[in-house]
Design an enzyme around this catalytic site. Sequence first.
Site: not given
Length: 335
Positions: A36, A39, A96, A136, A147, A149, A151
């Site tokens: 990842c 992480c 994570h 998303n 993980h 997140h 955008q």
Amino acid sequence: MHEIRWNPLIKQWVIVAAHRAVRPWRPDEKQERFMCPFCPGAPELRDLDKWDVVVLPNKYPALISNPPPVELEKMSLLLKREARGGAEVVVETPEHQGDLCTLTLDHAKKVVEAYKNEVEKLSKAEYVEYVAVFRNKGKEIGVSLTHPHSQIYALPFIPPRIKAEIDAMEEYRRKNGTCMICDVSRYEIEEGKRIIYINDEFVSLIPFYAMWPYEIHIYPIKHVRSLRELSDKQVLYLADALRVVTATYNSLLERDAPYIMVLHDHPVKGDYEYHFHVEFYQPYRDKEKLKYAAGIEWGYWVFTYDGVPEERALELRKACREALPSLGEVLGRCL
Ligand code: ZN
Ligand code: ZN
Ligand code: FE
């Protein structure tokens, strides 16, 4: 190749980014944690001190600050321009696994603050017209990394969907002298039947005009045009609404639910009639079945709504009530 092409049939820009074709799909589950990139210990993060939320450049950016010059077509109808802009990733937690609803309220507030700060920062470049912040989640949506997140895209044009909303809100203001979303929010709060969750600053509801079965919009109750104009209190209350809505989806589907979340913000340049808001699109139409955007939706931009929004509102409310105890500190109430 990296450029933006004009589709003259529907008057929309298309971002052409050849290098994005090679970006990896989800690494296999066992290796994922090891590989990842978000992480702690990943190359990009190794040198950072303790962090809760961190913003990284997107490794496969659709738009960049120094794009190659474009070679124009001989036919002027086939218009293109440089893919100048930006793409970033907001890593929301060192954990994570999770979602906005598994963060504490204070931590979720830091995520919204990061959105606000990045929009502020990216808006300073002269070529940026719009900053799109979105999240998303889930393999159904095609998310390649689990993980948590979000955008951010810095665009050199105003997205057509935002343009359409601005046009509608400006026309409404000319005819009625008021803000469309202020009027909708006021009506929905009085009426009550489509509201899922409300706190002092934001109302979360399934819109009368929902296109996706479990679509949810979050509207600031007081008129505010832009994310950048939110007060510290509004940032906190937005974080609260985001936690509740994402927890509501998990409770509705009884699992870690996929969704698309988009911030609909005022453009970073100019002065338009607008009312900031957040929209959530849920790809499922019940616990098992996906709602696909196919022929009628993609090919014609005509949406068919499966079910009745007011009935879906009852299901979402129930899911919201069931989700609240798992959230710890919340600032509002489910209807
Ligand atoms: Zn990770
Ligand atoms: Zn308004
Ligand atoms: Fe919108």
